[in-house]
Design an enzyme around this catalytic site. Structure first.
Site, PDB file in Angstrom:
ATOM      1  N   ARG A  13     -10.480 -32.952-118.213  1.00  0.00           N
ATOM      2  CA  ARG A  13     -10.623 -32.585-119.512  1.00  0.00           C
ATOM      3  C   ARG A  13      -9.006 -32.468-119.504  1.00  0.00           C
ATOM      4  O   ARG A  13      -8.129 -32.174-118.507  1.00  0.00           O
ATOM      5  CB  ARG A  13     -11.125 -31.795-119.432  1.00  0.00           C
ATOM      6  CG  ARG A  13     -12.487 -31.309-119.919  1.00  0.00           C
ATOM      7  CD  ARG A  13     -13.219 -30.304-120.661  1.00  0.00           C
ATOM      8  NE  ARG A  13     -13.099 -28.703-119.010  1.00  0.00           N
ATOM      9  CZ  ARG A  13     -12.403 -28.532-118.867  1.00  0.00           C
ATOM     10  NH1 ARG A  13     -11.222 -27.816-119.871  1.00  0.00           N
ATOM     11  NH2 ARG A  13     -12.587 -26.998-117.805  1.00  0.00           N
TER      12      ARG A  13
ATOM     13  N   TYR B 188     -13.299 -40.683-120.329  1.00  0.00           N
ATOM     14  CA  TYR B 188     -13.846 -39.460-119.667  1.00  0.00           C
ATOM     15  C   TYR B 188     -14.509 -38.808-119.930  1.00  0.00           C
ATOM     16  O   TYR B 188     -14.554 -38.023-121.528  1.00  0.00           O
ATOM     17  CB  TYR B 188     -12.592 -38.604-118.949  1.00  0.00           C
ATOM     18  CG  TYR B 188     -13.155 -37.646-117.970  1.00  0.00           C
ATOM     19  CD1 TYR B 188     -13.729 -37.829-117.163  1.00  0.00           C
ATOM     20  CD2 TYR B 188     -13.112 -36.158-118.503  1.00  0.00           C
ATOM     21  CE1 TYR B 188     -13.812 -36.549-116.033  1.00  0.00           C
ATOM     22  CE2 TYR B 188     -13.129 -35.457-117.919  1.00  0.00           C
ATOM     23  CZ  TYR B 188     -13.844 -35.331-116.806  1.00  0.00           C
ATOM     24  OH  TYR B 188     -14.253 -34.301-115.569  1.00  0.00           O
TER      25      TYR B 188
ATOM     26  N   GLY C 272     -15.265 -35.283-119.820  1.00  0.00           N
ATOM     27  CA  GLY C 272     -15.431 -34.477-120.820  1.00  0.00           C
ATOM     28  C   GLY C 272     -14.859 -34.274-121.554  1.00  0.00           C
ATOM     29  O   GLY C 272     -14.778 -33.585-123.000  1.00  0.00           O
TER      30      GLY C 272
ATOM     31  N   LYS D 153     -18.513 -29.557-124.281  1.00  0.00           N
ATOM     32  CA  LYS D 153     -17.674 -28.108-125.222  1.00  0.00           C
ATOM     33  C   LYS D 153     -17.442 -28.236-125.719  1.00  0.00           C
ATOM     34  O   LYS D 153     -16.907 -26.947-126.405  1.00  0.00           O
ATOM     35  CB  LYS D 153     -16.156 -28.652-122.800  1.00  0.00           C
ATOM     36  CG  LYS D 153     -17.395 -28.374-121.863  1.00  0.00           C
ATOM     37  CD  LYS D 153     -17.290 -26.985-121.485  1.00  0.00           C
ATOM     38  CE  LYS D 153     -17.484 -26.463-119.918  1.00  0.00           C
ATOM     39  NZ  LYS D 153     -18.823 -27.136-118.755  1.00  0.00           N
TER      40      LYS D 153
ATOM     41  N   HIS E 298     -20.134 -19.953-122.637  1.00  0.00           N
ATOM     42  CA  HIS E 298     -20.228 -21.195-120.630  1.00  0.00           C
ATOM     43  C   HIS E 298     -20.983 -19.527-119.613  1.00  0.00           C
ATOM     44  O   HIS E 298     -20.366 -19.749-118.704  1.00  0.00           O
ATOM     45  CB  HIS E 298     -18.644 -20.356-120.401  1.00  0.00           C
ATOM     46  CG  HIS E 298     -18.187 -21.868-119.806  1.00  0.00           C
ATOM     47  ND1 HIS E 298     -16.971 -21.820-118.347  1.00  0.00           N
ATOM     48  CD2 HIS E 298     -18.817 -22.993-119.222  1.00  0.00           C
ATOM     49  CE1 HIS E 298     -17.401 -22.450-117.679  1.00  0.00           C
ATOM     50  NE2 HIS E 298     -18.532 -23.725-118.238  1.00  0.00           N
TER      51      HIS E 298
ATOM     52  N   SER F 134     -13.974 -21.189-113.002  1.00  0.00           N
ATOM     53  CA  SER F 134     -14.842 -22.713-111.852  1.00  0.00           C
ATOM     54  C   SER F 134     -14.241 -22.186-110.526  1.00  0.00           C
ATOM     55  O   SER F 134     -13.421 -21.427-110.185  1.00  0.00           O
ATOM     56  CB  SER F 134     -13.488 -24.091-112.451  1.00  0.00           C
ATOM     57  OG  SER F 134     -11.982 -23.239-112.238  1.00  0.00           O
TER      58      SER F 134
ATOM     59  N   CYS G 220     -16.267 -20.951-108.435  1.00  0.00           N
ATOM     60  CA  CYS G 220     -16.903 -19.858-107.808  1.00  0.00           C
ATOM     61  C   CYS G 220     -18.425 -19.874-107.653  1.00  0.00           C
ATOM     62  O   CYS G 220     -19.498 -18.530-108.065  1.00  0.00           O
ATOM     63  CB  CYS G 220     -16.990 -18.176-109.001  1.00  0.00           C
ATOM     64  SG  CYS G 220     -15.341 -18.127-109.139  1.00  0.00           S
ATOM     65  N   GLY G 221     -18.684 -21.334-107.804  1.00  0.00           N
ATOM     66  CA  GLY G 221     -20.149 -21.158-107.166  1.00  0.00           C
ATOM     67  C   GLY G 221     -21.609 -21.065-108.114  1.00  0.00           C
ATOM     68  O   GLY G 221     -22.122 -21.049-108.347  1.00  0.00           O
ATOM     69  N   LYS G 222     -21.454 -21.461-109.390  1.00  0.00           N
ATOM     70  CA  LYS G 222     -21.982 -21.100-110.474  1.00  0.00           C
ATOM     71  C   LYS G 222     -23.065 -22.569-110.390  1.00  0.00           C
ATOM     72  O   LYS G 222     -23.671 -22.089-110.634  1.00  0.00           O
ATOM     73  CB  LYS G 222     -20.791 -21.784-111.750  1.00  0.00           C
ATOM     74  CG  LYS G 222     -21.650 -21.515-113.264  1.00  0.00           C
ATOM     75  CD  LYS G 222     -20.657 -22.132-114.040  1.00  0.00           C
ATOM     76  CE  LYS G 222     -21.502 -21.669-115.939  1.00  0.00           C
ATOM     77  NZ  LYS G 222     -20.651 -22.182-117.192  1.00  0.00           N
ATOM     78  N   THR G 223     -22.809 -22.958-109.833  1.00  0.00           N
ATOM     79  CA  THR G 223     -23.937 -24.762-110.602  1.00  0.00           C
ATOM     80  C   THR G 223     -25.154 -23.983-109.108  1.00  0.00           C
ATOM     81  O   THR G 223     -26.175 -24.047-109.008  1.00  0.00           O
ATOM     82  CB  THR G 223     -23.606 -25.870-109.962  1.00  0.00           C
ATOM     83  OG1 THR G 223     -23.146 -26.080-111.012  1.00  0.00           O
ATOM     84  CG2 THR G 223     -24.458 -27.112-110.296  1.00  0.00           C
ATOM     85  N   ASN G 224     -24.330 -23.609-108.065  1.00  0.00           N
ATOM     86  CA  ASN G 224     -24.816 -23.241-106.725  1.00  0.00           C
ATOM     87  C   ASN G 224     -25.776 -22.129-107.318  1.00  0.00           C
ATOM     88  O   ASN G 224     -26.662 -22.146-106.582  1.00  0.00           O
ATOM     89  CB  ASN G 224     -24.382 -23.036-105.678  1.00  0.00           C
ATOM     90  CG  ASN G 224     -23.669 -24.100-105.427  1.00  0.00           C
ATOM     91  OD1 ASN G 224     -24.016 -25.254-105.178  1.00  0.00           O
ATOM     92  ND2 ASN G 224     -22.362 -24.377-104.088  1.00  0.00           N
TER      93      ASN G 224
ATOM     94  N   ASP H 116     -25.124 -24.344-117.272  1.00  0.00           N
ATOM     95  CA  ASP H 116     -23.425 -24.972-117.846  1.00  0.00           C
ATOM     96  C   ASP H 116     -23.697 -23.955-118.972  1.00  0.00           C
ATOM     97  O   ASP H 116     -22.038 -23.176-119.051  1.00  0.00           O
ATOM     98  CB  ASP H 116     -23.064 -25.757-117.820  1.00  0.00           C
ATOM     99  CG  ASP H 116     -21.212 -26.178-118.401  1.00  0.00           C
ATOM    100  OD1 ASP H 116     -20.720 -25.621-117.930  1.00  0.00           O
ATOM    101  OD2 ASP H 116     -20.712 -27.016-118.890  1.00  0.00           O
TER     102      ASP H 116
ATOM    103  N   ASN I 190     -12.188 -34.657-108.835  1.00  0.00           N
ATOM    104  CA  ASN I 190     -13.086 -33.998-110.085  1.00  0.00           C
ATOM    105  C   ASN I 190     -14.806 -35.910-110.743  1.00  0.00           C
ATOM    106  O   ASN I 190     -14.933 -35.568-111.575  1.00  0.00           O
ATOM    107  CB  ASN I 190     -12.181 -34.478-111.605  1.00  0.00           C
ATOM    108  CG  ASN I 190     -12.989 -33.611-112.813  1.00  0.00           C
ATOM    109  OD1 ASN I 190     -14.095 -32.422-112.559  1.00  0.00           O
ATOM    110  ND2 ASN I 190     -13.073 -33.636-113.637  1.00  0.00           N
ATOM    111  N   SER I 191     -14.578 -36.043-109.721  1.00  0.00           N
ATOM    112  CA  SER I 191     -15.840 -37.409-110.013  1.00  0.00           C
ATOM    113  C   SER I 191     -17.121 -37.053-110.341  1.00  0.00           C
ATOM    114  O   SER I 191     -16.872 -35.440-110.014  1.00  0.00           O
ATOM    115  CB  SER I 191     -15.935 -38.542-109.396  1.00  0.00           C
ATOM    116  OG  SER I 191     -16.188 -37.433-107.848  1.00  0.00           O
ATOM    117  N   ARG I 192     -17.331 -37.115-110.967  1.00  0.00           N
ATOM    118  CA  ARG I 192     -18.888 -37.022-111.803  1.00  0.00           C
ATOM    119  C   ARG I 192     -20.285 -37.400-111.462  1.00  0.00           C
ATOM    120  O   ARG I 192     -19.904 -38.289-111.176  1.00  0.00           O
ATOM    121  CB  ARG I 192     -19.034 -36.290-112.950  1.00  0.00           C
ATOM    122  CG  ARG I 192     -17.788 -35.433-113.708  1.00  0.00           C
ATOM    123  CD  ARG I 192     -18.000 -33.957-113.169  1.00  0.00           C
ATOM    124  NE  ARG I 192     -17.043 -33.122-113.630  1.00  0.00           N
ATOM    125  CZ  ARG I 192     -16.758 -32.065-113.807  1.00  0.00           C
ATOM    126  NH1 ARG I 192     -18.004 -31.140-114.435  1.00  0.00           N
ATOM    127  NH2 ARG I 192     -15.618 -31.148-114.179  1.00  0.00           N
TER     128      ARG I 192
ATOM    129  N   ASN J 126     -26.947 -14.932-102.074  1.00  0.00           N
ATOM    130  CA  ASN J 126     -26.562 -14.206-103.031  1.00  0.00           C
ATOM    131  C   ASN J 126     -28.084 -13.378-103.963  1.00  0.00           C
ATOM    132  O   ASN J 126     -28.150 -12.730-104.907  1.00  0.00           O
ATOM    133  CB  ASN J 126     -26.475 -15.275-103.865  1.00  0.00           C
ATOM    134  CG  ASN J 126     -24.829 -15.010-103.312  1.00  0.00           C
ATOM    135  OD1 ASN J 126     -23.680 -14.413-102.402  1.00  0.00           O
ATOM    136  ND2 ASN J 126     -24.461 -16.424-103.531  1.00  0.00           N
TER     137      ASN J 126
END
Length: 597
Positions: free
Chosen positions: A72, A200, A202, A209, A229, A251, A253-257, A280, A372-374, A501
């Site tokens: 981005r 790209y 994003g 977004k 978000h 970013s 901080c483990g959001k997707t996990n 997300d 930053n590959s996706r 957690n």
């Protein structure tokens, strides 16, 4: 190709864009698999896509963007409001007139010799009262097939829209992929997005977004709802009861996990489960029962590949196994599969790196995949996807969690005293830079509600909108803050994190149901040691005490940083938040250090 709609508002707009960009052909995207397969084959013929091994990765494709077009571009992202003050100090601003003028100069004739694709799409389940409709006009097949994963597309969206003028107008063009003329212009007052000179994801998947946060946050301000978000997850207890949590994390901080968390074995044996609604973005509205209800407006995951593996996030990895697109990862020439750093310990030896260069993963010192590959993967692939993830009514939110990465300041978890106090906690959300980030280690970066790059208007007004939503909701969620990243004197993480957690989520849900205790501290309510289930954990009572300790000197330093941050936002900071700040200062002045036993 024949128009797919008779909506005059849509046709007038598309005719204007056709006249501006001058494509050789125009194709309306109807969402049929027949049409999508035809486009995939065409893209494979031109090299825009590469078909992967269909036995190992059925329906999956590989895509590569230019080496200067891999993330981005926040410095080239603008909020274009009539009044500069309305964009606020956290956004780049251009006047609508200047932005449209510059955009027209770049887009003029940019699709000559190319096909224009017109994609009708729905953010949220088609026909849901929560959902919104948009169009993306693009000259990229990659965008078409990716939007098919990330949103709901096609004729059925037009059937719901009818003759309405309530839709977001999105224009994307690859143009010349000129980095010096790469821009994203958001026109919140016009429901319009223009993105040029990028390929790209994003920057070019405009439903993500651009629409779902920047434009939608402005829509929410005007219409009385919230675009955030946030992940959404459901926690099912052994009785089959499910409580839902929304959580915002900056970013790294483990959001997707957390969104796809697997509970510890002792909880799984009892029958506890975690269900993913979204990883997300959350759109939240107040319903008749006075609660906040949320939907995930997306239909897919646009996740960072490096570090995703069977240990860190097996659910995310499983989501990528079919009908996915991989961007800027390593390509294994031996078996037409993909690889990225920390996927496993067996990198391919005969491969191409993310730039298309020959790459031997066992010998090369260069990375095979861009950091930053996706992966772009359908949400329905996720093994823990909630049965409510496409519910048109959404799910009721019991708790909102804000989380940051702090070495000492924030305890493992605490609860706000009220909605107003919770908004203060969210407005001051922060993380400290790590060794992996550019610049100094330990520098505090404020990211209110994890929305600093995505608020589509003035941040002070955004905080005010949060306060207003709390006043309107008769039964709002409880608000909490977590910090999985507290360290000891050696810089090692104290809390084990990941699946454990869940132990903190259990306390949070119990607090929402008045089933667990807490003690009031200077920053809010903190669990007692006995309130956290440590069965099966190699952690002492003293260690847990340390995780819940409040270091008043660190907090006094934090207060100074908050004051500086609020000063940057300016005079639109609501008075209620200064009231909460002053209460924190007063509480801290009464003690030097407080420990919760």
């Amino acid at each position: 190709m024949q128009n797919l709609t008779s909506n005059l508002n849509v046709l007038k707009w598309t005719d204007e864009i056709i006249a501006l960009t001058k494509p050789s052909k125009v194709m309306w995207i109807d969402g049929s698999e027949e049409q999508l397969n035809m486009l995939r084959e065409e893209a494979c013929g031109t090299g825009e896509l590469i078909k992967l091994n269909q036995e190992k990765y059925p329906g999956c494709y590989y895509h590569r963007s230019q080496k200067d077009d891999v993330a981005r571009m926040e410095d080239k992202t603008y909020i274009c409001t009539s009044n500069k003050e309305d964009a606020g100090p956290t956004n780049n601003w251009k006047s609508p007139g200047d932005a449209y003028k510059l955009g027209r100069e770049i887009f003029e004739g940019s699709m000559q010799g190319r096909t224009m694709y017109i994609i009708p799409y729905s953010m949220g389940p088609i026909g849901s009262p929560f959902s919104k409709i948009g169009f993306e006009i693009t000259d990229s097949i990659y965008v078409v097939v990716s939007m098919n994963i990330m949103t709901r597309i096609g004729k059925k969206v037009l059937d719901v829209l009818g003759d309405s003028n309530d839709f977001v107008r999105g224009l994307h063009g690859k143009c010349n992929l000129d980095i010096d003329k790469r821009y994203i212009f958001h026109f919140p007052e016009d429901n319009t997005i223009w993105s040029c000179n990028s390929a790209y994801g994003g920057n070019v998947l405009l439903g993500k977004k651009c629409f779902a946060l920047r434009i939608a946050s402005y829509q929410g301000l005007k219409e009385g709802w919230m675009a955030e978000h946030m992940l959404i997850l459901g926690i099912e207890n052994p009785k089959g009861e499910i409580k839902y949590i929304a959580a915002a994390f900056p970013s790294a901080c483990g959001k997707t996990n957390l969104a796809m968390l697997i509970p510890p074995e002792l909880y799984r044996k009892k029958g506890y489960k975690v269900w993913t609604v979204g990883d997300d973005i959350a759109w939240l509205r107040i319903k008749e029962d006075g609660r906040l209800w949320a939907i995930n407006p997306e239909a897919g995951f646009f996740g960072v590949a490096p570090g995703t593996n069977n240990k860190s996030n097996p659910n995310a990895l499983m989501s990528t196994k079919k009908n996915a697109i991989f961007t800027n990862v390593a390509y294994n020439l031996d078996d037409d599969t993909v690889w990225w750093e920390r996927l496993d310990n067996n990198p391919p030896e005969n491969a191409l790196d993310w730039q298309g260069n020959p790459w031997n993963g066992k010998k090369s010192k260069e990375k095979g995949a861009h950091p930053n590959s996706r992966f772009t993967a359908p949400a329905k692939n996720c093994p823990c996807i909630s049965k409510e993830w496409e519910s048109p009514e959404g799910v009721p939110i019991s708790a909102i969690i804000f989380g940051g990465r702090r070495a000492r300041t924030a305890p493992l978890v605490y609860q706000s005293r009220s909605w107003q106090h919770g908004v203060f906690v969210g407005s001051t959300l922060a993380s400290e830079t790590t060794a992996a980030a550019a610049g100094k280690v330990g520098v505090v970066r404020r990211d209110p509600m994890a929305m600093i790059p995505f608020i589509g208007y003035h941040a002070g007004d955004y905080f005010g909108h949060w306060l207003e939503m709390g006043r309107k909701a008769s039964n709002p969620p409880e608000i909490f803050h977590v910090n999985w990243f507290r360290t000891n004197d050696s810089g090692e993480f104290i809390w084990p994190g990941f699946g454990d957690n869940f132990r903190i989520l259990e306390w949070i849900i119990n607090r929402c149901e008045n089933k667990s205790g807490a003690e009031e501290a200077v920053i809010g309510y903190i669990p007692r040691v006995k309130d956290i289930n440590t069965q099966g954990l190699d952690i002492t009572e003293d260690t847990l005490k340390d995780l819940l300790t409040i270091d008043s000197s660190s907090w006094m330093e934090d207060v100074k940083n908050i004051e500086e941050f609020y000063a940057k936002i300016g005079n639109r900071i609501p008075a209620e938040l200064y009231k909460e700040l002053n209460k924190l200062k007063s509480n801290l002045s009464k003690i030097k250090e407080e420990s919760i036993a």
